[in-house]
Enzyme design. Structure first.
Site, PDB file in Angstrom:
ATOM      1  CG  ASP A 283      -2.183   0.881   0.958  1.00 54.02           C
ATOM      2  OD1 ASP A 283      -2.118   1.756   0.059  1.00 54.02           O
ATOM      3  OD2 ASP A 283      -3.193   0.720   1.655  1.00 54.02           O
TER       4      ASP A 283
HETATM    5  C1  NOJ Z   1      -3.957   3.948   0.154  1.00 52.57           C
HETATM    6  C2  NOJ Z   1      -5.139   3.044   0.282  1.00 52.57           C
HETATM    7  O1  NOJ Z   1      -5.081   2.338   1.508  1.00 52.57           O
HETATM    8  C3  NOJ Z   1      -5.271   2.042  -0.846  1.00 52.57           C
HETATM    9  O2  NOJ Z   1      -6.481   1.360  -0.701  1.00 52.57           O
HETATM   10  C4  NOJ Z   1      -5.158   2.723  -2.169  1.00 52.57           C
HETATM   11  O3  NOJ Z   1      -5.332   1.805  -3.208  1.00 52.57           O
HETATM   12  C5  NOJ Z   1      -3.800   3.400  -2.248  1.00 52.57           C
HETATM   13  N1  NOJ Z   1      -3.703   4.389  -1.188  1.00 52.57           N
HETATM   14  C6  NOJ Z   1      -3.542   4.045  -3.596  1.00 52.57           C
HETATM   15  O4  NOJ Z   1      -4.297   5.182  -3.742  1.00 52.57           O
END
Ligand code: NOJ
Length: 747
Positions: A283
């Protein structure tokens, strides 16, 4: 043979038998792809390999990235949605970098791209995987039309705490429902691999993220291996089996181990047990955050831990690009580990056909955005996802008998907010709000007095709106949460209707006219205290672009509501966590007295000594799977085809479903099972099958549902997944709290 390879084989077969004359894939067979991956890998320098493992977020000028792209230092980019820029990035990679490897362009396309569908929690309320698959396909058609070939969706986090803002992004509390939605979305996004409208799915967040302590986002989780295996992992496994090409690690640490450095989940379970050969991405900065977790000293240390745990691509930490070369040279990371990661990345690029089709046709792509059939599907999804929670007979409304409709409330005309969280690309100019839909449908009949300008607004007097209510024949109040109140990092400790909305509703009720409340929110709010202030309540998790017409169709009876709660609705936030499939306790609630009925002078002996709250009892406001219809359904003649089944058998339950009312309608039939005795305590009930059934008014139909006994397997005391022989009970009902059980045995 692993899952993605299976999927490509089947899509190739499909393509072979297709004589549609459409563009036919040229990506080649599984073996071809593996050999193309190997041949390319053999030509790559260590630096080029590590470049593939680096994902950056777009922003600003193309020139900011041009050199790094030319040098092969970026494998993937997220957050670029301009197809002209995407084509230029691809051109630099394909024509100006040494090896010409195309970029993988990613984006959070969570519930639609331009055409926004209901939030995933709302999609789950449809209990309609086919509709959800069709919606994901539409999202893929629109997003790939702008050059996006990878979505960070579906989110498969089981969520049992409505304080957690990200409950909005998943399918709710239930493992079985979540798994079916997961498969549907993976199929929808990915379509036929290598077709230019195919978009790689990314199942996230691996794993346990939804169990954040206290519902505070990013917080620690403490799930045992058995809970992980029985409750949290199965949706991911189902999605892997459905061919999900990529997976994202989660932010949380579970029992002290951050997911991005967790070898057990990333290697032992994901790769070794499930045979996943897709791409694992972190993430956003979750690798770097292992420093904040206190799980690593610096970026080099956490990069080493993450890559050795099984991470292939770093989203926005820049730890791989900065340190992996040095880590390989020092021997801390084997080059074979890097090779494996790069293979996983290149395989996805080959499977998507990016080497053959790196560019997007900008004009053709533009022409599919907000296509009429996309809007139509979004409307149908919003219709199926709306849940009727209360109806004292006022719904459906009869337009012929109404001269004046008062439309009020902060969500009546909130074109951005009804789109919900993660709807970056949905243009609010295309949103049809309830106000607009009603005004178009009933010209001259609608009076609009907002009452509150936005959900958080505080006001103590509502004289204007109450006066308007007195003059109206019916009051339609649209309440709920602004989009910003749910989603990532938007947890709440108080989940009552926010601001002065409860006061507004109570004031409206005092006008003496029928009041219908429609709540649009990102979570199941504790709306118990508001139920007496309305004659009917419709609950619509943020319904997306076409929410207005969908809700109008339900309120005026063109559509009979059929949505069911994908999560338990609580009486008060203090009941968290409360979910239907809790384990059997040694002292189950047995109708004991509430605080108000207890003789406090008698002391402890006056209490029931069972599992409940003295003030709020043992039950939620609405159970999982609940939802009313304009008609009434009745279940009868429930019977099983045997008394005893072998562990490898299949059970068939037969029953009669009757529509006893005056409206045609759709019932979501649900089948629950309880395993009476296990090597460990078992849930009181678990959903094992569901099906949407349409019945005409007055119609009765004999139906049957088949459940493989293998579906009853679980990880017991010995940690091995199997069906434990013994006594079981089964319910066929319209929600998780109704019906009478029938018994069977497994030998
Ligand atoms: C953080 C989020 O937790 C995740 O779900 C998302 O896909 C990413 N950022 C990318 O934006």
């Amino acid at each position: 043979m692993n899952n993605i390879r299976n999927l490509i084989l089947s899509s190739l077969l499909l393509l072979l038998v297709s004589c549609s004359g459409q563009k036919v894939s040229t990506v080649g067979s599984t073996a071809d792809i593996e050999s193309r991956v190997d041949r390319l890998l053999a030509r790559m320098t260590l630096s080029e390999k590590i470049g593939q493992m680096n994902q950056v977020s777009a922003g600003g000028e193309i020139s900011n990235y041009a050199d790094a792209l030319r040098e092969g230092k970026i494998g993937s980019m997220l957050n670029e949605v301009d197809p002209v820029k995407i084509n230029e990035y691809q051109r630099i990679c394909v024509e100006e970098s040494r090896l010409g490897i195309p970029l993988l362009i990613g984006r959070d396309v969570i519930h639609g791209f331009h055409t926004v569908f209901p939030i995933p929690l709302g999609l789950a309320a449809t209990f309609d995987p086919e509709l959800v698959e069709a919606g994901a396909r539409i999202a893929a058609v629109e997003a790939t039309g702008q050059g996006i070939r990878w979505t960070f969706s579906p989110m498969l986090d089981i969520a049992r705490d409505p304080r957690w803002g990200r409950m909005a992004e998943g399918s709710g509390e239930d493992t079985y429902l979540d798994a079916r939605m997961a498969e549907a979305m993976v199929r929808g996004y990915q379509g036929s691999l290598s077709d230019p409208t195919s978009m790689a799915a990314c199942i996230k967040h691996f794993v346990g993220y939804g169990a954040a302590e206290g519902g505070r986002d990013y917080n620690s989780t403490f799930l045992t291996e058995r809970q992980l295996r029985n409750v949290y992992l199965p949706p991911f496994e189902a999605a892997v089996k459905a061919g999900a090409m990529t997976l994202m690690t989660s932010f949380n640490d579970n029992d002290g181990v951050p997911s991005t450095g967790n070898t057990f989940i990333l290697k032992d379970v994901l790769r070794d047990e499930w045979g996943f050969d897709g791409l694992v991405v972190t993430d956003w900065n979750s690798m770097g955050e292992m420093i904040a977790h206190g799980f690593g000293t610096d970026h080099k240390d956490v990069a080493c831990k993450a890559v050795n745990a099984g991470v292939d691509m770093d989203m926005m930490t820049f730890g791989f690009i900065s340190h992996l070369e040095e880590l390989v040279r020092s021997g801390a990371v084997k080059e074979s580990v890097i090779d494996q990661a790069v293979r996983n990345i290149l395989r996805v690029k080959f499977l998507l056909g990016l080497f053959e089709n790196p560019y997007v046709d900008v004009e053709a792509g533009a022409s599919v955005q907000y296509a009429a059939e996309h809007l139509d599907a979004a409307r149908r999804s919003a219709e199926e996802s709306a849940i009727l929670l209360k109806n004292d007979g006022v719904l459906p409304l009869n337009a012929d008998r109404i001269r004046t409709i008062l439309v009020t409330g902060p969500m009546a005309d909130a074109p951005h907010d009804q789109l919900g969280t993660w709807s970056f690309d949905g243009d609010k100019g295309h949103t049809v709000t309830p106000l607009r839909a009603l005004q178009e449908r009933f010209p001259g009949k609608v009076v609009y007095v907002p009452g509150l300008a936005y959900s958080r607004e505080k006001r103590s007097r509502f004289d204007d709106v109450v006066a308007a209510a007195r003059r109206a024949d019916v009051v339609l109040a649209f309440l709920g949460e602004e989009a910003i109140l749910s989603g990532e990092a938007h947890s709440l400790a108080d989940i009552n209707l926010i601001g002065s909305q409860s006061e507004l509703l109570a004031a409206l009720k005092s006008a003496g006219k029928p009041v219908v409340a429609t709540v649009m929110a990102g979570r199941p709010l504790t709306i118990g205290r508001d139920l007496p202030s309305c004659d009917a309540m419709l609950y619509s998790f943020h319904p997306g672009t076409m929410g207005g017409p969908a809700l109008a169709n339900i309120l005026f009876g063109d559509v009979n509501p059929s949505g069911k709660t994908p999560v338990t609705f609580l009486r008060t936030v203090g009941q968290v966590p409360m979910y239907y499939s809790h384990n059997m306790t040694g002292r189950p609630y047995n109708g004991e007295k509430m605080l108000s009925e207890i003789d406090m002078e008698a002391g402890q002996t006056s209490l029931g000594n069972t599992s409940y709250y003295l003030d709020y009892g043992a039950y939620p406001l609405f159970p999982f799977g609940y939802g009313l219809s304009y008609t009434t359904f009745r279940y009868s003649d429930i019977s099983l085809d045997a008394e005893t089944y072998p562990a490898d058998g299949t059970l068939t339950v037969t029953f009669t479903l009757s529509n006893d009312g005056n409206f045609d309608g759709t019932e979501v039939v649900q089948v629950y099972v309880r395993d009476r005795v296990g090597s460990v305590t078992r849930p009181v009930k678990e959903l094992k099958a569901f099906e949407r059934v349409n019945l005409k008014a007055g119609e009765s139909r004999s139906l049957s549902v088949r459940i493989p006994i293998a579906e009853l397997a679980f990880f017991g005391l010995d940690g091995v997944k199997k069906v434990e022989p013994g006594d079981f009970q089964l319910w066929v009902a319209g929600d998780s709290a109704s019906g009478e059980p029938v018994s069977f045995k497994v030998q």
